[in-house]
Scaffold this motif. Structure first.
Motif, PDB file in Angstrom:
ATOM      1  N   LEU A 178     -45.417 -18.061 -38.431  1.00 13.17           N
ATOM      2  CA  LEU A 178     -44.347 -18.994 -38.112  1.00 13.17           C
ATOM      3  C   LEU A 178     -43.502 -18.505 -36.940  1.00 13.17           C
ATOM      4  CD1 LEU A 178     -43.134 -19.994 -41.695  1.00 13.17           C
ATOM      5  CD2 LEU A 178     -44.389 -21.429 -40.087  1.00 13.17           C
ATOM      6  N   MET A 179     -43.152 -17.230 -36.923  1.00 16.03           N
ATOM      7  CA  MET A 179     -42.315 -16.699 -35.852  1.00 16.03           C
ATOM      8  C   MET A 179     -43.042 -16.726 -34.517  1.00 16.03           C
ATOM      9  SD  MET A 179     -40.304 -13.512 -37.665  1.00 16.03           S
ATOM     10  CE  MET A 179     -38.982 -13.438 -36.460  1.00 16.03           C
ATOM     11  N   THR A 180     -44.351 -16.463 -34.541  1.00 19.62           N
ATOM     12  CA  THR A 180     -45.130 -16.476 -33.304  1.00 19.62           C
ATOM     13  C   THR A 180     -45.303 -17.897 -32.794  1.00 19.62           C
ATOM     14  OG1 THR A 180     -46.329 -14.486 -34.022  1.00 19.62           O
ATOM     15  CG2 THR A 180     -47.294 -15.759 -32.240  1.00 19.62           C
ATOM     16  N   GLN A 181     -45.672 -18.799 -33.663  1.00 23.67           N
ATOM     17  CA  GLN A 181     -45.906 -20.181 -33.249  1.00 23.67           C
ATOM     18  C   GLN A 181     -44.623 -20.872 -32.800  1.00 23.67           C
ATOM     19  OE1 GLN A 181     -47.845 -21.796 -36.717  1.00 23.67           O
ATOM     20  NE2 GLN A 181     -49.874 -21.033 -36.113  1.00 23.67           N
ATOM     21  N   ALA A 182     -43.492 -20.498 -33.384  1.00 22.43           N
ATOM     22  CA  ALA A 182     -42.206 -21.105 -33.009  1.00 22.43           C
ATOM     23  C   ALA A 182     -41.582 -20.441 -31.790  1.00 22.43           C
ATOM     24  CB  ALA A 182     -41.238 -21.038 -34.186  1.00 22.43           C
ATOM     25  N   GLY A 183     -42.214 -19.391 -31.271  1.00 25.34           N
ATOM     26  CA  GLY A 183     -41.668 -18.713 -30.105  1.00 25.34           C
ATOM     27  C   GLY A 183     -40.470 -17.845 -30.417  1.00 25.34           C
ATOM     28  N   LEU A 184     -40.333 -17.399 -31.666  1.00 27.51           N
ATOM     29  CA  LEU A 184     -39.239 -16.487 -32.029  1.00 27.51           C
ATOM     30  C   LEU A 184     -39.558 -15.053 -31.634  1.00 27.51           C
ATOM     31  CD1 LEU A 184     -38.384 -17.893 -35.579  1.00 27.51           C
ATOM     32  CD2 LEU A 184     -37.182 -18.311 -33.430  1.00 27.51           C
ATOM     33  N   ILE A 185     -40.832 -14.709 -31.655  1.00 23.28           N
ATOM     34  CA  ILE A 185     -41.286 -13.399 -31.181  1.00 23.28           C
ATOM     35  C   ILE A 185     -42.499 -13.619 -30.287  1.00 23.28           C
ATOM     36  CG2 ILE A 185     -40.443 -12.075 -33.147  1.00 23.28           C
ATOM     37  CD1 ILE A 185     -43.278 -12.103 -34.312  1.00 23.28           C
ATOM     38  N   TYR A 186     -42.783 -12.650 -29.449  1.00 26.27           N
ATOM     39  CA  TYR A 186     -43.937 -12.743 -28.554  1.00 26.27           C
ATOM     40  C   TYR A 186     -44.568 -11.356 -28.476  1.00 26.27           C
ATOM     41  CZ  TYR A 186     -46.733 -14.495 -24.648  1.00 26.27           C
ATOM     42  OH  TYR A 186     -47.759 -14.902 -23.846  1.00 26.27           O
ATOM     43  N   PRO A 187     -45.885 -11.247 -28.697  1.00 23.82           N
ATOM     44  CA  PRO A 187     -46.522  -9.929 -28.738  1.00 23.82           C
ATOM     45  C   PRO A 187     -46.552  -9.255 -27.374  1.00 23.82           C
ATOM     46  CG  PRO A 187     -48.172 -11.663 -28.844  1.00 23.82           C
ATOM     47  CD  PRO A 187     -46.841 -12.347 -28.961  1.00 23.82           C
ATOM     48  N   SER A 188     -46.245  -7.975 -27.379  1.00 25.42           N
ATOM     49  CA  SER A 188     -46.291  -7.179 -26.155  1.00 25.42           C
ATOM     50  C   SER A 188     -47.498  -6.258 -26.171  1.00 25.42           C
ATOM     51  CB  SER A 188     -45.003  -6.363 -26.017  1.00 25.42           C
ATOM     52  OG  SER A 188     -45.109  -5.413 -24.988  1.00 25.42           O
ATOM     53  N   SER A 189     -47.572  -5.419 -27.184  1.00 23.11           N
ATOM     54  CA  SER A 189     -48.701  -4.512 -27.405  1.00 23.11           C
ATOM     55  C   SER A 189     -48.805  -4.335 -28.916  1.00 23.11           C
ATOM     56  CB  SER A 189     -48.475  -3.182 -26.689  1.00 23.11           C
ATOM     57  OG  SER A 189     -47.288  -2.554 -27.145  1.00 23.11           O
ATOM     58  N   PRO A 190     -49.873  -3.726 -29.416  1.00 26.40           N
ATOM     59  CA  PRO A 190     -50.020  -3.609 -30.874  1.00 26.40           C
ATOM     60  C   PRO A 190     -48.772  -3.014 -31.541  1.00 26.40           C
ATOM     61  CG  PRO A 190     -52.043  -2.953 -29.806  1.00 26.40           C
ATOM     62  CD  PRO A 190     -51.048  -3.174 -28.705  1.00 26.40           C
ATOM     63  N   GLY A 191     -48.179  -3.789 -32.451  1.00 24.32           N
ATOM     64  CA  GLY A 191     -47.011  -3.322 -33.187  1.00 24.32           C
ATOM     65  C   GLY A 191     -45.703  -3.419 -32.431  1.00 24.32           C
ATOM     66  N   CYS A 192     -45.719  -4.035 -31.237  1.00 24.18           N
ATOM     67  CA  CYS A 192     -44.506  -4.182 -30.429  1.00 24.18           C
ATOM     68  C   CYS A 192     -44.350  -5.644 -30.018  1.00 24.18           C
ATOM     69  CB  CYS A 192     -44.557  -3.302 -29.186  1.00 24.18           C
ATOM     70  SG  CYS A 192     -44.680  -1.530 -29.534  1.00 24.18           S
ATOM     71  N   TYR A 193     -43.101  -6.143 -30.080  1.00 17.52           N
ATOM     72  CA  TYR A 193     -42.849  -7.558 -29.829  1.00 17.52           C
ATOM     73  C   TYR A 193     -41.614  -7.754 -28.964  1.00 17.52           C
ATOM     74  CZ  TYR A 193     -46.148  -8.513 -33.590  1.00 17.52           C
ATOM     75  OH  TYR A 193     -47.279  -8.573 -34.369  1.00 17.52           O
ATOM     76  N   TYR A 194     -41.671  -8.792 -28.137  1.00 10.19           N
ATOM     77  CA  TYR A 194     -40.451  -9.303 -27.534  1.00 10.19           C
ATOM     78  C   TYR A 194     -39.730 -10.113 -28.603  1.00 10.19           C
ATOM     79  CZ  TYR A 194     -42.835  -8.534 -23.013  1.00 10.19           C
ATOM     80  OH  TYR A 194     -43.487  -7.992 -21.948  1.00 10.19           O
ATOM     81  N   CYS A 195     -38.437  -9.886 -28.739  1.00 11.13           N
ATOM     82  CA  CYS A 195     -37.615 -10.726 -29.612  1.00 11.13           C
ATOM     83  C   CYS A 195     -36.912 -11.742 -28.723  1.00 11.13           C
ATOM     84  CB  CYS A 195     -36.602  -9.890 -30.389  1.00 11.13           C
ATOM     85  SG  CYS A 195     -37.340  -8.839 -31.653  1.00 11.13           S
ATOM     86  N   MET A 196     -37.224 -13.025 -28.936  1.00 16.00           N
ATOM     87  CA  MET A 196     -36.697 -14.081 -28.097  1.00 16.00           C
ATOM     88  C   MET A 196     -35.227 -14.386 -28.438  1.00 16.00           C
ATOM     89  SD  MET A 196     -39.043 -14.857 -25.957  1.00 16.00           S
ATOM     90  CE  MET A 196     -39.550 -13.149 -25.902  1.00 16.00           C
ATOM     91  N   PRO A 197     -34.528 -15.146 -27.556  1.00 12.97           N
ATOM     92  CA  PRO A 197     -33.085 -15.362 -27.743  1.00 12.97           C
ATOM     93  C   PRO A 197     -32.677 -15.844 -29.124  1.00 12.97           C
ATOM     94  CG  PRO A 197     -33.721 -16.071 -25.555  1.00 12.97           C
ATOM     95  CD  PRO A 197     -34.991 -15.690 -26.247  1.00 12.97           C
ATOM     96  N   TYR A 198     -33.446 -16.793 -29.737  1.00 12.81           N
ATOM     97  CA  TYR A 198     -33.080 -17.254 -31.069  1.00 12.81           C
ATOM     98  C   TYR A 198     -33.104 -16.099 -32.063  1.00 12.81           C
ATOM     99  CZ  TYR A 198     -34.077 -21.989 -29.299  1.00 12.81           C
ATOM    100  OH  TYR A 198     -34.086 -23.150 -28.595  1.00 12.81           O
ATOM    101  N   THR A 199     -34.130 -15.264 -31.955  1.00 16.55           N
ATOM    102  CA  THR A 199     -34.274 -14.131 -32.876  1.00 16.55           C
ATOM    103  C   THR A 199     -33.142 -13.129 -32.684  1.00 16.55           C
ATOM    104  OG1 THR A 199     -36.667 -14.430 -32.776  1.00 16.55           O
ATOM    105  CG2 THR A 199     -35.866 -12.354 -33.685  1.00 16.55           C
ATOM    106  N   VAL A 200     -32.780 -12.883 -31.430  1.00 14.29           N
ATOM    107  CA  VAL A 200     -31.676 -11.955 -31.152  1.00 14.29           C
ATOM    108  C   VAL A 200     -30.376 -12.493 -31.732  1.00 14.29           C
ATOM    109  CG1 VAL A 200     -30.293 -10.897 -29.318  1.00 14.29           C
ATOM    110  CG2 VAL A 200     -32.791 -10.935 -29.137  1.00 14.29           C
ATOM    111  N   ARG A 201     -30.159 -13.806 -31.629  1.00 14.04           N
ATOM    112  CA  ARG A 201     -28.955 -14.396 -32.241  1.00 14.04           C
ATOM    113  C   ARG A 201     -28.933 -14.142 -33.745  1.00 14.04           C
ATOM    114  NH1 ARG A 201     -25.619 -18.131 -29.779  1.00 14.04           N
ATOM    115  NH2 ARG A 201     -25.165 -19.028 -31.823  1.00 14.04           N
TER     116      ARG A 201
END
Length: 449
Positions: free
Chosen positions: A72-95
């Protein structure tokens, strides 16, 4: 807030209809000069439509979205994969993370916690002093600087805080108990990172370290912090269980985990149906079927660990000579405790236990936005209602001032309500929570004959 929203909606419905301006467009949404700029959805950054095969595992191969929260978080664009086990946290997630941090800060400071920040780079000398440089094995991210001095990226900070307090040298019993905590990124070289933010290689965490004059005082502090943890989880509306746990590589003589029961959980728990006994199976005899307290039946379930507490005694105090001076000016080893809350894990776990298979549900306190106003499609027969959208936004902010900055206007009027439903991943009804906010208001105002 609910009563205020009902009043606003009733007031909006009572307004006389007015013609829609011919050139009406949702542009900058500045509003009148005396009002704050409106937040509009088209200006918020949120990557969407991520292909599942772009999520890679530790071996560089496509990694399945193996749990509900990760998918759900990936499909909704809340997180985005960077490398194995590491993610960008998008603005909604940071809020959402920042709101969770506020909840935790309030509880920690209510019991006397003082916030500080410690280095992420920790000297290998400190870890060798405690014996954990070798004990931790491959879980430590290790590196060397240009002078070949060794460091690790801290997965936890017992050595660091003990070294800090020991360096003061003149700590008095009058200054204890001392409760110090930080909220920072931690690092662990997971062999198989999985489940998105539930088991990643870098994670956001609150860790507190306490110092007391004696075991009795340290156990009182332990109970105090544990109660504060319960307050955090209760305020988020979680059904959680506090279980007896293993002390693991951190050590100490007493430990408890705070678990959210979930089928995807990696911990096996036993809970007595007759008394308050509950434990991680790691702490009981494998052959034990009855409760060790009341002999009642033990039921087994799975859980996601979101918090962990440890009574350390003088383990680290003795390694680093963490002492305080008594009333008789005698140096005595301080009794320590350490307490962790996984910020990113709580975030993902909340979606894991509250969401449906295809729709995100946030705890009310940490939803990225509390209100999202959704207009009808431009050119549709309901378009008349769109003319009042700006006024309704301003009325909400004026009537409920605490909503300011927490309400967003969906200005994508080229999309149908159904398409907005898909993009927001939420049913458009009061009380629902989606990837964006806690409360969504869909406007369908028709002109009167």
């Amino acid at each position: 807030m609910a009563l205020g929203m009902e009043w606003l909606l009733r007031r909006w419905k009572e307004l006389p209809p007015r013609a829609l301006p011919r050139q009406y467009r949702y542009r900058c949404h500045q509003g009148p000069p005396h009002r704050a700029k409106r937040l509009v959805l088209s200006q918020l950054f949120q990557p969407l439509n991520l292909r599942e095969d772009s999520v890679v595992g530790p071996e560089g191969k496509p990694d399945d979205l193996t749990c509900k929260s990760q998918r759900l978080m990936t499909q909704a664009g809340l997180i985005y994969p960077s490398s194995p086990g590491c993610y960008y946290c998008m603005p909604y997630t940071v809020r959402a993370m920042e709101k969770l941090v506020k909840v935790i800060d309030q509880e920690m400071q209510a019991i006397g916690g003082q916030k500080l920040n410690m280095p992420s780079l920790s000297s290998a000398e400190l870890w060798r002093t405690s014996g954990r440089w070798d004990l931790m094995g491959k879980e430590l991210f290790r590196l060397a600087d240009r002078h070949n001095k060794e460091y690790c990226l801290g997965p936890t900070h017992e050595e660091t805080i003990a070294d800090l307090i020991a360096s003061q040298g003149n700590l008095s019993y009058k200054q204890l108990p001392l409760l110090l905590y930080q909220i920072t990124w931690k690092f662990r070289d997971e062999p198989k990172p999985r489940f998105g933010l539930l088991r990643s290689r870098e994670f956001y965490m609150k860790d507190m370290y306490t110092f007391d004059t004696c075991e009795e005082a340290a156990r009182r502090t332990y109970s105090l912090v544990s109660e504060a943890y319960c307050n955090v989880f209760n305020s988020l509306g979680f059904r959680f269980v506090k279980v007896q746990a293993d002390t693991g590589s951190i050590g100490g003589s007493m430990s408890h985990e705070f678990q959210l029961p979930a089928g995807i959980g990696e911990d096996r728990l036993v809970i007595c149906s007759n008394c308050s006994f509950s434990a991680n199976v790691e702490t009981i005899n494998p052959d034990q079927t009855g409760c060790p307290v009341c002999k009642g039946k033990l039921a087994e379930t799975k859980g996601i660990e979101v918090g962990h507490t440890f009574y350390l005694g003088t383990k680290y105090s003795s390694f680093f000579n963490v002492t305080f001076h008594t009333a008789q000016n005698k140096p005595v080893l301080a009794e320590m405790g350490c307490y962790g809350l996984g910020i990113t894990r709580i975030l993902a776990a909340s979606l894991e236990v509250l969401s449906t298979e295809d729709s995100i549900r946030w705890p009310t306190l940490i939803a990225p936005y509390q209100v999202c106003l959704i207009p009808p499609k431009k050119g549709s027969k309901e378009e008349m209602g769109a003319a009042l959208m700006d006024n309704l936004y301003d009325s909400i902010v004026e009537a409920v001032p605490q909503i300011k900055g927490d309400a967003v206007l969906d200005d994508r009027t080229h999309l149908t309500i159904g398409r907005l439903h898909v993009y927001m991943d939420t049913p458009l009804q009061e009380g629902a929570s989606g990837s964006l906010g806690h409360l969504s208001l869909m406007l369908e105002r028709r002109s009167q004959a």
